[in-house]
Design a protein around this motif. Sequence first.
Motif, PDB file in Angstrom:
ATOM      1  N   SER A  78      27.975 -19.187   5.272  1.00 22.94           N
ATOM      2  CA  SER A  78      28.509 -19.923   6.386  1.00 22.94           C
ATOM      3  C   SER A  78      27.565 -20.547   6.922  1.00 22.94           C
ATOM      4  CB  SER A  78      28.955 -18.596   7.305  1.00 22.94           C
ATOM      5  OG  SER A  78      30.130 -17.837   6.502  1.00 22.94           O
ATOM      6  N   PRO A  79      27.715 -21.824   6.772  1.00 21.99           N
ATOM      7  CA  PRO A  79      26.747 -22.851   7.471  1.00 21.99           C
ATOM      8  C   PRO A  79      26.908 -22.907   8.921  1.00 21.99           C
ATOM      9  CG  PRO A  79      27.725 -23.844   5.421  1.00 21.99           C
ATOM     10  CD  PRO A  79      28.403 -22.686   5.858  1.00 21.99           C
ATOM     11  N   ASN A  80      25.919 -23.212   9.637  1.00 27.02           N
ATOM     12  CA  ASN A  80      25.824 -23.228  11.221  1.00 27.02           C
ATOM     13  C   ASN A  80      25.527 -24.359  11.816  1.00 27.02           C
ATOM     14  OD1 ASN A  80      25.865 -22.441  14.074  1.00 27.02           O
ATOM     15  ND2 ASN A  80      23.994 -21.410  13.867  1.00 27.02           N
ATOM     16  N   GLY A  81      26.548 -25.288  12.266  1.00 24.56           N
ATOM     17  CA  GLY A  81      26.047 -26.516  13.029  1.00 24.56           C
ATOM     18  C   GLY A  81      26.478 -27.832  11.948  1.00 24.56           C
ATOM     19  N   GLY A  82      26.511 -28.752  12.659  1.00 28.59           N
ATOM     20  CA  GLY A  82      26.823 -30.192  11.819  1.00 28.59           C
ATOM     21  C   GLY A  82      28.516 -30.133  11.658  1.00 28.59           C
ATOM     22  N   GLY A  83      28.950 -29.406  12.304  1.00 29.96           N
ATOM     23  CA  GLY A  83      30.710 -29.286  11.988  1.00 29.96           C
ATOM     24  C   GLY A  83      31.021 -28.619  10.789  1.00 29.96           C
ATOM     25  N   ALA A  84      30.051 -28.076  10.040  1.00 24.91           N
ATOM     26  CA  ALA A  84      30.222 -27.394   8.860  1.00 24.91           C
ATOM     27  C   ALA A  84      30.309 -25.704   9.023  1.00 24.91           C
ATOM     28  CB  ALA A  84      29.404 -27.658   7.866  1.00 24.91           C
ATOM     29  N   ALA A  86      42.655 -25.314   2.582  1.00 21.30           N
ATOM     30  CA  ALA A  86      43.697 -25.505   1.743  1.00 21.30           C
ATOM     31  C   ALA A  86      44.274 -26.728   1.614  1.00 21.30           C
ATOM     32  CB  ALA A  86      44.633 -24.466   2.270  1.00 21.30           C
ATOM     33  N   GLY A  87      44.543 -27.130   0.394  1.00 17.42           N
ATOM     34  CA  GLY A  87      44.958 -28.575   0.163  1.00 17.42           C
ATOM     35  C   GLY A  87      43.931 -29.477   0.136  1.00 17.42           C
ATOM     36  N   ALA A  88      42.852 -29.504   0.286  1.00 18.83           N
ATOM     37  CA  ALA A  88      41.608 -30.198   0.092  1.00 18.83           C
ATOM     38  C   ALA A  88      40.906 -29.935  -1.170  1.00 18.83           C
ATOM     39  CB  ALA A  88      40.784 -30.187   1.433  1.00 18.83           C
ATOM     40  N   PRO A  89      40.335 -30.750  -2.143  1.00 17.64           N
ATOM     41  CA  PRO A  89      39.504 -30.560  -3.064  1.00 17.64           C
ATOM     42  C   PRO A  89      38.252 -29.817  -2.665  1.00 17.64           C
ATOM     43  CG  PRO A  89      39.459 -32.663  -2.934  1.00 17.64           C
ATOM     44  CD  PRO A  89      40.351 -32.256  -1.841  1.00 17.64           C
ATOM     45  N   ALA A 109      28.242 -29.657  -1.715  1.00 14.42           N
ATOM     46  CA  ALA A 109      29.094 -28.709  -1.472  1.00 14.42           C
ATOM     47  C   ALA A 109      30.358 -29.032  -0.471  1.00 14.42           C
ATOM     48  CB  ALA A 109      28.508 -27.405  -1.123  1.00 14.42           C
ATOM     49  N   HIS A 110      31.673 -28.776  -0.726  1.00 17.84           N
ATOM     50  CA  HIS A 110      32.559 -29.266   0.206  1.00 17.84           C
ATOM     51  C   HIS A 110      33.848 -28.580  -0.163  1.00 17.84           C
ATOM     52  CE1 HIS A 110      33.069 -31.812  -3.547  1.00 17.84           C
ATOM     53  NE2 HIS A 110      34.003 -31.733  -3.142  1.00 17.84           N
ATOM     54  N   VAL A 111      34.798 -28.508   0.772  1.00 20.19           N
ATOM     55  CA  VAL A 111      34.635 -29.261   1.953  1.00 20.19           C
ATOM     56  C   VAL A 111      34.541 -28.305   3.458  1.00 20.19           C
ATOM     57  CG1 VAL A 111      36.038 -30.981   3.472  1.00 20.19           C
ATOM     58  CG2 VAL A 111      36.345 -31.172   1.080  1.00 20.19           C
ATOM     59  N   TYR A 112      33.628 -28.574   4.029  1.00 18.80           N
ATOM     60  CA  TYR A 112      33.579 -27.609   5.232  1.00 18.80           C
ATOM     61  C   TYR A 112      34.023 -28.456   6.569  1.00 18.80           C
ATOM     62  CZ  TYR A 112      30.029 -24.956   2.418  1.00 18.80           C
ATOM     63  OH  TYR A 112      29.469 -24.125   1.396  1.00 18.80           O
ATOM     64  N   ASN A 113      35.158 -27.980   6.876  1.00 17.94           N
ATOM     65  CA  ASN A 113      35.839 -28.897   7.955  1.00 17.94           C
ATOM     66  C   ASN A 113      35.709 -30.427   7.734  1.00 17.94           C
ATOM     67  OD1 ASN A 113      36.519 -26.327   9.260  1.00 17.94           O
ATOM     68  ND2 ASN A 113      34.755 -26.107  10.361  1.00 17.94           N
ATOM     69  N   GLY A 114      36.194 -30.665   6.506  1.00 17.19           N
ATOM     70  CA  GLY A 114      36.059 -32.187   6.235  1.00 17.19           C
ATOM     71  C   GLY A 114      34.483 -32.765   6.214  1.00 17.19           C
ATOM     72  N   ASN A 115      33.691 -31.643   6.001  1.00 20.62           N
ATOM     73  CA  ASN A 115      31.933 -32.176   5.953  1.00 20.62           C
ATOM     74  C   ASN A 115      31.613 -31.803   4.545  1.00 20.62           C
ATOM     75  OD1 ASN A 115      31.235 -33.230   8.670  1.00 20.62           O
ATOM     76  ND2 ASN A 115      32.470 -31.204   9.072  1.00 20.62           N
ATOM     77  N   VAL A 116      30.521 -32.635   4.062  1.00 16.73           N
ATOM     78  CA  VAL A 116      30.163 -32.334   2.912  1.00 16.73           C
ATOM     79  C   VAL A 116      28.868 -31.770   3.177  1.00 16.73           C
ATOM     80  CG1 VAL A 116      29.267 -32.985   0.424  1.00 16.73           C
ATOM     81  CG2 VAL A 116      31.368 -33.933   1.532  1.00 16.73           C
ATOM     82  N   VAL A 117      28.181 -30.686   2.574  1.00 20.37           N
ATOM     83  CA  VAL A 117      26.880 -30.331   2.965  1.00 20.37           C
ATOM     84  C   VAL A 117      26.046 -30.576   1.596  1.00 20.37           C
ATOM     85  CG1 VAL A 117      25.504 -28.225   2.917  1.00 20.37           C
ATOM     86  CG2 VAL A 117      27.721 -28.242   4.278  1.00 20.37           C
ATOM     87  N   PRO A 147      30.341 -36.242   7.089  1.00 24.70           N
ATOM     88  CA  PRO A 147      29.834 -37.130   8.144  1.00 24.70           C
ATOM     89  C   PRO A 147      29.369 -36.653   9.424  1.00 24.70           C
ATOM     90  CG  PRO A 147      32.243 -37.260   8.001  1.00 24.70           C
ATOM     91  CD  PRO A 147      31.683 -36.336   6.856  1.00 24.70           C
ATOM     92  N   GLY A 148      29.399 -35.301   9.504  1.00 26.38           N
ATOM     93  CA  GLY A 148      29.245 -34.644  10.930  1.00 26.38           C
ATOM     94  C   GLY A 148      30.141 -34.871  11.965  1.00 26.38           C
ATOM     95  N   LEU A 149      29.822 -34.155  13.125  1.00 24.66           N
ATOM     96  CA  LEU A 149      30.819 -34.239  14.161  1.00 24.66           C
ATOM     97  C   LEU A 149      30.721 -35.617  14.914  1.00 24.66           C
ATOM     98  CD1 LEU A 149      29.773 -30.931  15.967  1.00 24.66           C
ATOM     99  CD2 LEU A 149      31.764 -31.455  14.777  1.00 24.66           C
ATOM    100  N   SER A 150      29.741 -36.301  14.695  1.00 23.53           N
ATOM    101  CA  SER A 150      29.596 -37.704  15.297  1.00 23.53           C
ATOM    102  C   SER A 150      29.983 -38.800  14.397  1.00 23.53           C
ATOM    103  CB  SER A 150      28.188 -38.086  16.030  1.00 23.53           C
ATOM    104  OG  SER A 150      27.233 -37.839  14.968  1.00 23.53           O
TER     105      SER A 150
END
Length: 361
Positions: A46-52, A96-99, A148-156, A199-202
């Motif tokens: 469970s990443p913490n920060g960066g929108g992930a 769900a629905g995202a690869p 690694a993806h997709v974390y709330n639309g982000n890639v780690v 891409p992160g929160l910003s």
Amino acid sequence: MLLGTAAVLAGYGVGAAQAQTVVNPNYTYGPYVGAAGGGSFLNDISPNGGGADTKSEFDNGWVGLGTVGWGFGNGFRAELEGSYRRNDVRSVRGSAGAPNGGALGTTAVMVNGLYDIDPTALFGIESYGFMPHVGVGVGWARPRFDNAHVYNGNVVSGKDDVLAYQGIAGVSYAVAPQIKVDLDYRYFGTQSGTFASSPGLSGIGSPTKTSIGDQTVTLGIRYEFWAPQVAQAPLPAVAPPPPAPPAKAPEVQRAFQVFFDFNKSDISAAASKVIQQASDSVRAGNLTRINVTGHTDTVGSAKYNQALSEKRAAAVKAQLIADGVPDSEISTSGVGKSNLLVPTADSVREPQNRRAEIVLQ
């Protein structure tokens, strides 16, 4: 704390080995190398920060490792371990629905302190070549997220260098005097590292943090370069030759055999009578040298039977002394199952092989 424990294990092993005069042949002694491979069962991340900030699960992966170590001949070992483990992303919560995709690979170099538990030496239990071991390790790790993806639309992605630790429990089996097969469980963990969330929160890359927890099961092989040298007990002092008798003594019986029950060194009533006859012959023949040799049948390990044969010889000596034979005139030895009166296969209970021989000189 784990670093201190590993250092204490290794340091105690060095000191205890230097204090020893006899090396247990079941323990690793000297340098060894090893290699192992198996399964990696990565804990959820469970990443913490960066929108992930969401939980992800990983597929069961694989791990490979190599070791270079030193055994101190007393159960303690110290080793340097290099490893690599890799797991693919299975799913990310809320995606769900995202690869989903990507992977996590972790390189590590660890310093381990281990202790081999010999059931025969510690508890008197026949090990049949098996020996459990436990250990701890501490070192360096470099976890690397490969998109690694997709974390709330982000890639780690990215890597970081972090402190790592592990606990080890396993069992080894000696397939040859210098070759052992190891089955091991490891819990491997790291401190929290910093990675990139894009891409992160910003809308640009932002840092995210997470630690790694992994459980592995490996099967490996270990080669030990030196066979342990077992220190030999000093030979009994040789008594000075007896003075020449003024006249030839009458011929007396010079050889006796005492038999024992299975796995026993107790003197039975029948054995006591034979030992008394030997004592009488000593006095009648003016003899001053008595050699007592203990024997066993072929049930059990060579090491166990060696110890049992020595106990039987010692029991006969004690009875001879009780019957009036001076301690200084008696020497004892044990030959285990190496000199059978009745030849048999291994693991055969033969009563005539469970004996002690008394020879008068």
